[in-house]
Design an enzyme around this catalytic site. Structure first.
Site: not given
Length: 415
Positions: A140, A170, A249
């Site tokens: 993402h 992911d 992230s």
């Protein structure tokens, strides 16, 4: 005795008495020694009541106040040995790991009704995977990116290209040419050996502004299952209370030895800011996925062809449908040319109305895969994604027409 003589005798007697009385008084006043009268003494002043006391208290006479002892300086605070060791370990981890953690900046082109295509910037983190310049991050972070830049040091940006991506887990791999010479791939731990309570460290780029921020916490839980964007499900997730925010992230979650134990992926928060629930993909999954992404650019997920095409059996449903088992997956439909169809798995051949619901019945009931019992579709999905791969043969335990049997199925690739 004559009258004259009598009066003279009375007169003489009175004179004698008077003279005696006068002599006694003079003796008392002039000649008698008496004890001296006591001098008056000073009594303490009468007690008075103070304004703040319900009862009067006597006022003490002032007394000499002793001099206070000479103050001595306290020794400087020295942390306990364990604290000093922890501090040194954290400093060592940061100095060793920080050069290999990158800040990622992406540019995404978004369509806009009024302005046409509008560029947007995104930010995330990542870390060096190998000596060829491959960097691990989240899918993402680079999703739909038009361009990607990474920074190994403040103010030094390098362009990067996407090598491979796996939306289901992911994870993504990007690559730069000629990474700095003093930067080395991070060592990897075994995430299957983790325990709740272990100290962990996160390094990343929170909010895209605070580059190379280090935070510390513990492993709060293991084996979490989390639903994320677009219905994707992350399994075996590591939960930590280390401060993690947007921009972290893709960065590494490290153990107390500076080894990567997970790839930071998400936070759970009602406000969007850190709330003490950070989530990381276990590094053992990255070990399995990253080499495939580098070699093929994509990761193939195993597939049966019956997923979510039926009903989860409960005791109530089993009773209403007169089924022979009270748990399992009642198969209603099967994808055409799927591995399940090729293996002979049977879908429903009838229907039943229960209240306001229509049930497709008569198909096989799946109760286990490779001996692992199945009570929900998530049980089946989790087993396929975590324990199998495309081309692998699995054994399905099914109930057909009330009789148990086993079927061998070779898994295909999820379309």
């Amino acid at each position: 005795m004559t009258r004259k003589t009598f009066l003279l005798s009375i007169f003489i007697l009175l004179a004698v008495i008077f003279a005696c009385g006068m002599g006694y008084g003079l003796g008392s006043a002039l000649g008698e020694r008496r004890a001296p009268a006591a001098l008056p003494t000073m009594a303490p002043p009468a007690p008075t009541a103070t304004p703040f006391s319900p009862a009067a208290t006597p006022v003490s006479l002032p007394t000499a106040t002793p001099l206070p002892p000479t103050p001595t300086l306290a020794p400087a605070f020295v942390p306990a040995g364990d604290v000093l060791n922890l501090e040194q370990d954290l400093i060592r981890i940061y100095q060793k790991v920080n050069p290999s953690v990158v800040n990622i900046t992406t540019q995404i082109l978004r369509p806009d009704f009024f302005w046409g295509t509008v560029p947007e910037e995104g930010a995330g983190s990542g870390f060096l995977w190998d000596d060829q310049g491959h960097i691990i991050t989240n899918y993402h972070v680079i999703e739909d990116a038009h361009s990607i830049q990474v920074s190994f040091a403040p103010g030094v940006f390098m362009p990067a290209q996407v090598v491979g991506a796996d939306p289901g887990n992911d994870l993504a791999v990007i690559q730069v040419e000629n990474p700095p010479e003093n930067v080395h791939p991070l060592p990897l731990a075994d995430s299957d050996a983790l325990q709740v309570g272990q100290i962990v460290v996160a390094i990343g780029n929170p909010f895209g502004r605070f580059q190379r921020t280090m935070t510390m916490g513990v492993i709060s839980a293991l084996d979490r299952t989390i639903k994320v964007q677009e219905g994707r499900v992350l399994r075996k997730v590591i939960q930590t209370d280390a401060d993690i925010n947007h921009g972290n992230s893709g960065g590494p979650l490290l153990d107390s030895s500076g080894r990567v134990i997970g790839v930071i992926s998400a936070i759970y928060s009602p406000t969007g800011a850190n709330a003490g629930v950070g989530l990381a993909i276990p590094v053992n999954k990255a070990k399995r996925v990253a080499p495939v992404l580098i070699a093929k650019g994509r990761y193939a997920h195993p597939w049966l062809g019956i997923e979510h095409l039926g009903y989860e059996i409960t005791p109530y449903l089993a009773k209403r449908l007169n089924l022979s088992v009270d748990h399992g997956l009642l198969i209603a439909k099967i994808y055409q040319d799927s591995p399940a169809q090729k293996a002979g798995i049977r879908p429903a051949n009838d229907e039943v109305i229960l209240g306001n619901y229509r049930y497709l019945v008569g198909g096989d009931i799946l109760t286990a895969i490779d001996g692992a019992p199945l009570k929900s579709w998530e049980d089946l999905d989790a087993y396929l994604q975590e324990n199998t791969e495309v081309g692998q043969t699995v054994t399905l335990d099914i109930i057909r027409d009330g009789q148990p049997m086993q079927v061998q199925v070779t898994l295909g690739e999820e379309p």
